[in-house]
Write an enzyme that holds these catalytic residues in place. Structure first.
Site, mmCIF file in Angstrom:
data_model
loop_
_atom_site.group_PDB
_atom_site.id
_atom_site.type_symbol
_atom_site.label_atom_id
_atom_site.label_comp_id
_atom_site.label_asym_id
_atom_site.label_seq_id
_atom_site.Cartn_x
_atom_site.Cartn_y
_atom_site.Cartn_z
ATOM 1 C CD GLU A 50 -34.759 39.815 -15.578
ATOM 2 O OE1 GLU A 50 -33.773 39.162 -16.387
ATOM 3 O OE2 GLU A 50 -34.212 40.272 -14.596
ATOM 4 C CG PHE A 65 -25.456 47.433 -7.839
ATOM 5 C CD1 PHE A 65 -24.585 46.762 -8.675
ATOM 6 C CD2 PHE A 65 -26.452 46.943 -7.349
ATOM 7 C CE1 PHE A 65 -24.836 45.321 -8.752
ATOM 8 C CE2 PHE A 65 -26.806 45.431 -7.466
ATOM 9 C CZ PHE A 65 -25.893 44.811 -8.150
ATOM 10 C CD GLN A 66 -29.204 44.834 -10.128
ATOM 11 O OE1 GLN A 66 -30.220 45.197 -9.590
ATOM 12 N NE2 GLN A 66 -28.973 43.671 -10.349
ATOM 13 C CE LYS A 123 -35.528 50.164 -3.460
ATOM 14 N NZ LYS A 123 -34.593 49.370 -2.759
ATOM 15 C CG MET A 143 -34.626 28.972 -42.328
ATOM 16 S SD MET A 143 -35.506 28.042 -43.563
ATOM 17 C CE MET A 143 -37.325 28.357 -43.047
#
Lengths: 186, 586
Positions: B52, B114-115, B164, B482
């Site tokens: 993502e 969950f999630q 949802k 760097m």
């Protein structure tokens, strides 16, 4: 509430050259949409950017328009306080930010409830002082009072200091609410 | 067509009505209804990323290269948290993004389902604004409002978290033209009296400079063209931040190069010695100003910005003009023409003579080699061999990024995509994928380092899946360059954990993904290898083996002023140049 930043912190060459003048205390009035999370946005802005909150009050002030008014007492250099105003204005659900201190002529009040316990002469002294400060008794038992006191911050501080030797138990304060004088809204 | 539809259908419909043709995303349990609604249409193309974070940077690359809003769609919980770096990146660099996240059903919110995660809580600090949609009745308004907020004012990322059950619920759809925002109305035009003051200051300046930034690019093509017009009218020199490159053409004689920590000697000295600084869409970031109490001490400063909080934030401004760059530049061009006065020609000529002296120091020079590829040489050759094409450049973060900024030159805005504010390693490859989606026929090159590229290397699969012929040009010095340079500068050359051990064979890695791999280590072969990369109509990983210990110069060391640069011909004792307070800085 955030502690004011330590004055002894070394100035970085990248720290703002603006931050060298005196610390002032300002009262900001912030009109916001009364929606979930709006207070978290305001408080998160202060913590995330290291600004101080001396006190903060919030309540809905116009139910039909879903408007809440947040009164924030903050401290910082004049430049930092100007930044705070602009940063608050960037938040999307904010209608208006007014620096009441800068604008001048605002009325500020705080409400406190002060619980004092004791017997005998202490009770008499507590009641006498409460009368002098125009504090009301809103609860009483054989060995305690709860006083309600409204006023500016200094008056409440003073009353609490006087109650301490008499038998101060605890204090609840609302923080400052403020409104501008005269006929016009902010 | 009935306007009654499910929340999921409403999401897709709103994206269509907002003119979105491409979104980047990754499915999961809490966004399945929206993915199902996508399945039933073919107006919006969905690009399946492999992480993502990649979706967020790809949307940024798409947005920056096209001037449109970038859109990503991810699931709840880890899907949402994986976007945080990309959202923060977009916030720092003012990139308009819409990030739609799935959320567990409303009745499960707060139950540690969950999630589940507190997406609006987590993203509050890294978005311009965010929404949790609690009922389908609010969804259409919020979707359109989110596009408005992302694009207007100072652009930025907006998260819309949709539980949802709201995606399944039926509700009435509203068209975008029926939405008006009640609080957020940014000011576009500058105040007329301030425009007049600015023009008067410009007409009497003797050592003026335009200091321009990403705001000019964000404001749109017209702002860039107006900047050129105003620069042409006045004859003033122009420098730009990293984010603003391309808004003013690098081929113009008034261009004096990028300013800041790795900017040119002439740009930084001109900033230091100017008597009038006109900042346009730039924010006086610490990479730009160097030591603040020694920043451009003798100048009056005009600052044009759409964000009032940027004015007087770090540097005291004499004249702040709040407004959109294109509007204010138009006002300045008109007012400057109308007042008819020109600055003292003799003073301006002397100023240019001084700038030319600084320019003659050739601060971007480096010691050439015919045995090892110098990284600057690699970027120079890449530029020479690609400049005549329709080319978009992205970068990762580090030395290669600065060399790209110094040695690849841009004449147009929106051609240069880099992570400036946040400095996100791993930005370049997904951003290149986003830019290539927006410009399928263009040549899109990610100038990368071997360490940065590994941070989002999984997006090679995305490039292959959508046949996106992005070119990854790795300046491979086997160090986090760097970091190594700063360790040389600040920590006695103790290279703690900055050597890239156990690197993959990038040619084989390319082949494993089904892409083409090229390795080049001999300067004599470089041009032919670059041409091979350009000619292959597939993704290419180019492993360019460069000098391992080259430093990126010139440099304003931390805690120093613009006129205290380390020059390329005086880097021998770099380890002694920074004092103790300077070492505290980043």
């Amino acid at each position: 509430m955030n502690a004011p930043s330590a004055p002894s912190a070394p100035l970085s060459p990248y720290s703002s050259a603006l931050g060298k003048s005196n610390i002032e205390v300002h009262t900001l009035s912030v009109l916001v949409d009364n929606e979930p999370g709006v207070l978290a946005r305001v408080v998160g802005l202060f913590s995330g950017r290291g600004y101080n909150i001396e006190s903060l009050t919030v309540a809905e002030v116009a139910h039909a328009e879903h408007l809440s008014r947040i009164t924030i007492v903050t401290s910082g250099t004049p430049e930092a306080i100007e930044q705070i105003g602009h940063q608050l204005e960037r938040l999307v659900p904010i209608h208006k930010v007014t620096d009441l201190t800068l604008r001048g002529g605002a009325v500020e009040r705080e409400l406190a409830m002060i619980k004092v316990a004791g017997k005998g002469a202490c009770r008499d002294e507590a009641l006498r002082l409460a009368d002098a400060f125009r504090a009301r008794v809103i609860d009483a038992s054989i060995e305690s009072f709860v006083f309600e006191l409204t006023g500016n911050v200094g008056k409440i501080d003073q009353f609490i200091d006087l109650m301490r030797p008499i038998g101060l138990v605890e204090v609840a304060r609302t923080g400052v609410a403020a409104i501008s004088r005269g006929p016009n809204p902010i | 067509m009935s306007n009654l539809m499910t929340g999921a259908e409403m999401v897709v419909r709103a994206l269509q009505d907002q003119g979105v043709d491409t979104i980047f995303g990754y499915p999961g349990g809490a966004v399945l209804p929206i993915y199902d609604a996508l399945f039933h249409q073919d107006q919006i193309k969905h690009v399946l990323v492999r992480h993502e974070q990649g979706a967020a940077h790809a949307a940024e690359g798409y947005a920056r290269s096209s001037g449109k809003v970038g859109v990503l769609l991810v699931t709840s919980g880890p899907g949402a948290t994986n976007t945080i770096t990309g959202l923060t990146d977009a916030l720092m660099d003012s990139i308009p993004l819409i990030c739609i996240t799935g959320q567990v059903p409303t009745h499960l919110i707060g139950s540690d389902a969950f999630q589940e995660c507190d997406t609006v809580g987590i993203t509050r600090h890294c978005t311009k604004h965010n929404y949790l949609v609690r009922q389908v009745e609010d969804l259409a308004r919020i979707l359109h409002e989110a596009f408005y907020v992302a694009q207007n004012g100072r652009p930025g990322p907006v998260v819309i978290d949709i539980p949802k059950d709201v995606q399944f619920a039926l509700g009435a759809y509203l068209l975008p033209d029926r939405i008006e925002h009640k609080t957020y109305k940014p000011k576009l035009d500058g105040d007329a009296d301030k425009i007049a003051q600015a023009v008067a200051m410009m007409a009497t300046a003797r050592r003026p400079i335009f200091y321009t930034g990403g705001g000019v690019v964000n404001s749109g093509l017209e702002a860039s063209s107006l900047l050129r017009e105003l620069a042409g009218l006045t004859g003033f020199p122009v420098t730009s931040t990293l984010m603003g490159l391309g808004a003013f053409p690098a081929s113009d004689k008034q261009w004096i190069g990028m300013l800041g920590m790795h900017g040119t000697f002439e740009a930084n000295n001109a900033m230091h010695d100017c008597d009038l600084m006109i900042a346009v869409g730039a924010r006086f970031d610490d990479r730009i100003t160097g030591r603040l109490d020694a920043f451009s001490p003798g100048s009056k400063k005009i600052h044009i910005d759409i964000d009032p909080s940027s004015i007087n934030k770090n540097v005291k401004i004499d004249l702040g003009i709040v407004g959109d760059c294109s509007h204010v530049l138009r006002q300045l061009v008109d007012a400057y023409r109308a007042q008819g006065k020109q600055p003292d020609a003799g003073a301006l000529a002397r100023w240019w003579a001084q700038i030319d002296k600084w320019r003659a120091r050739r601060s971007l020079s480096f010691k050439a080699s015919d045995t090892v590829i110098k990284p600057q040489y690699a970027v120079q050759r890449l530029y020479e061999l690609t400049k005549s094409r329709d080319v978009y450049i992205t970068t990762e973060v580090g030395q290669h990024q600065m060399w790209a900024a110094q040695h690849y030159h841009f004449d147009e805005p929106n051609r240069w995509m880099t992570s400036g504010g946040l400095g996100t390693m791993g930005y370049g490859l997904p951003a290149a994928i986003g830019a290539q989606m927006a410009h399928p026929q263009a040549l899109v090159i990610d100038i990368a380092g071997e360490a940065s590229i590994l941070m989002n290397i999984q997006e090679m699969s995305t490039a292959l899946q959508y046949r996106l012929p992005v070119k990854i040009f790795i300046l491979n010095n086997e160090y986090m360059g760097m970091v190594r340079q700063w360790q040389e500068l600040l920590h006695g050359g103790r290279y703690s954990e900055s050597y890239s051990e156990a690197l993959p064979d990038f040619v084989k890695l390319a082949e494993a993904y089904g892409a083409h791999g090229i390795r080049c280590s001999d300067p004599a072969d470089l041009d032919a290898a670059i041409m091979e990369m350009i000619d292959i109509p597939r993704p290419v990983i180019f492993d360019c083996i460069v000098d391992k210990t080259e430093n990126c110069l010139p440099m304003i060391p931390s805690g120093k002023a613009h006129n205290e640069m380390i020059m390329p011909d005086e880097d021998a004792d770099m380890g002694t140049m920074i004092d103790a307070p300077g070492k505290m800085l980043v």
